[in-house]
Design an enzyme around this catalytic site. Structure first.
Site, PDB file in Angstrom:
ATOM      1  N   LYS A 173      -6.795   7.238   0.922  1.00 61.86           N
ATOM      2  CA  LYS A 173      -7.118   5.780   1.035  1.00 61.86           C
ATOM      3  C   LYS A 173      -8.550   5.706   1.093  1.00 61.86           C
ATOM      4  O   LYS A 173      -8.973   4.655   0.263  1.00 61.86           O
ATOM      5  CB  LYS A 173      -6.917   5.127   2.606  1.00 61.86           C
ATOM      6  CG  LYS A 173      -5.364   5.163   2.683  1.00 61.86           C
ATOM      7  CD  LYS A 173      -4.671   4.990   4.118  1.00 61.86           C
ATOM      8  CE  LYS A 173      -3.115   4.964   4.135  1.00 61.86           C
ATOM      9  NZ  LYS A 173      -2.613   4.929   5.478  1.00 61.86           N
ATOM     10  N   GLN A 207      -4.075   4.794  11.675  1.00 62.55           N
ATOM     11  CA  GLN A 207      -3.196   5.679  10.782  1.00 62.55           C
ATOM     12  C   GLN A 207      -2.075   6.012  11.835  1.00 62.55           C
ATOM     13  O   GLN A 207      -2.402   6.855  12.698  1.00 62.55           O
ATOM     14  CB  GLN A 207      -4.099   6.923  10.529  1.00 62.55           C
ATOM     15  CG  GLN A 207      -3.288   7.670   9.438  1.00 62.55           C
ATOM     16  CD  GLN A 207      -2.570   7.301   8.121  1.00 62.55           C
ATOM     17  OE1 GLN A 207      -3.196   6.505   7.420  1.00 62.55           O
ATOM     18  NE2 GLN A 207      -1.451   7.731   7.943  1.00 62.55           N
ATOM     19  N   ASP A 267      -2.301  -3.468   7.295  1.00 70.31           N
ATOM     20  CA  ASP A 267      -0.915  -2.816   6.977  1.00 70.31           C
ATOM     21  C   ASP A 267       0.188  -3.751   7.233  1.00 70.31           C
ATOM     22  O   ASP A 267       1.297  -3.479   7.034  1.00 70.31           O
ATOM     23  CB  ASP A 267      -1.217  -1.913   8.265  1.00 70.31           C
ATOM     24  CG  ASP A 267      -0.908  -0.471   7.721  1.00 70.31           C
ATOM     25  OD1 ASP A 267      -0.626  -0.191   6.426  1.00 70.31           O
ATOM     26  OD2 ASP A 267      -0.962   0.536   8.285  1.00 70.31           O
TER      27      ASP A 267
END
Ligand code: NAD
Length: 290
Positions: free
Chosen positions: A53, A97, A121
């Site tokens: 990322k 994460q 997200d």
């Protein structure tokens, strides 16, 4: 033989477009978009995803504000960090994460603490709720990546039968809603589905999002079906002894009978990161009214 749905190629196109947009903003003396990834512990797979990322952000000119915490970090410390990033004007997107290590951290409470406008997200109940209602908003990255990949190949879903194997909040459920939004008739199959093979064989579009090598074999696939493999599994190659990534679909067996198929790697995984960056840029645009 199925045509490949090339996530790597589409992701590269998306990066080029985003990089050009960001370069224009910098040239106009605007600040670059910013993404904060919170990583807890040292899970090697998570560390690799976070590194990917960050690399992708650098490629398009998005600033990374990553924070790495030891597995012993407290819930309160993480919540405070999220509150600080919510207030930080340089940050457009915040991502925790997952999975979190141990049992002392409550991932749901952390996702809830993220400002929905920075929830790149798409996992905050506000954004998931908007998806359920069919309203625009930030969509979760992996399912949105699958939808963009299907659109890139002009694959119409209207009136088609779609079967999604897997019902997680991360992939299966939101993807089923997105397929429904495109007028597919959707079935969600899962670990308790009776006769998975029979359900799967009905699918014009078959998606596997489970995390089990060779779950989908050729006898479960309708000839001519579109097969999307979301699974990521690390196996040791019996010939070379090296480890490599495979999906949930027996690619060699299924590719000859499917019409389209995603490779692993090079399919959905590439799209997930590309959509994360798109979402960060989208959130930036919303903040500045662009
Ligand atoms: P999860 O463990 O949360 O969910 C797995 C789902 O599979 C569950 O809903 C369960 O009911 C179902 N399932 C389990 N065993 C089954 C069986 N035998 N038959 C039918 N269904 C079964 O996992 P997740 O987070 O949804 O991820 C699924 C897979 O996708 C994993 O391999 C993960 O690594 C991968 N993934 C890939 C990306 C990407 O970018 N490509 C992103 C997220 C997840």
């Amino acid at each position: 033989m199925a045509q490949l749905l090339d996530g790597k190629a589409l992701a590269a196109k998306i990066y080029d477009k985003l990089a050009a947009q960001v370069a224009d903003w910098i040239a106009a003396d605007r600040r670059p978009p910013g993404l904060a990834v919170l990583m807890v512990g040292d899970n090697p797979a998570s560390a690799a995803y976070v590194a990917n990322k960050e690399k992708a952000c650098a490629k398009v000119g998005i600033l990374s504000f990553s924070e790495h915490f030891p597995a012993s970090v407290t819930q309160a410390e993480l919540a405070q960090t999220i509150q600080r990033l919510n207030q930080d004007d340089r940050v457009d997107g915040i991502l925790v994460q997952l999975p979190l290590p141990g049992t002392h951290l409550d991932a749901d409470a952390l996702l809830l603490a993220i400002d929905p406008a920075k929830d790149v997200d798409g996992l905050h109940p506000y954004n998931l709720g908007r998806l359920v209602r069919g309203e625009s908003g930030i969509r979760s990255c992996t399912p949105a990546g699958v939808m963009q990949l299907l659109a890139e190949y002009d694959l119409s879903l209207k009136g088609k039968t779609a079967v999604v194997i897997g019902r997680s909040i991360l992939v299966g459920k939101p993807l089923a809603l997105m397929l429904l939004e495109q007028d597919a008739s959707v079935t969600i199959a899962h670990s308790r589905t009776a006769d998975l093979a029979a359900v799967a064989r009905e699918a014009d579009i078959l998606v596997a999002a489970v995390g089990r090598t060779n779950l989908v074999t050729a006898d479960m696939v309708k000839p001519g079906a579109i097969v999307v493999d979301v699974g990521i599994n690390r196996i040791t190659d019996s010939v070379t002894g090296k480890s490599r990534l495979v999906g949930d679909v027996d690619f060699a067996g299924v590719a000859p009978i499917a019409s389209y198929i995603t490779p692993v790697p090079g399919g959905v995984g590439q799209m997930t990161v590309a959509v994360l960056l798109q979402n960060t840029v989208k959130s930036y645009c919303q903040r500045f009214g662009i």
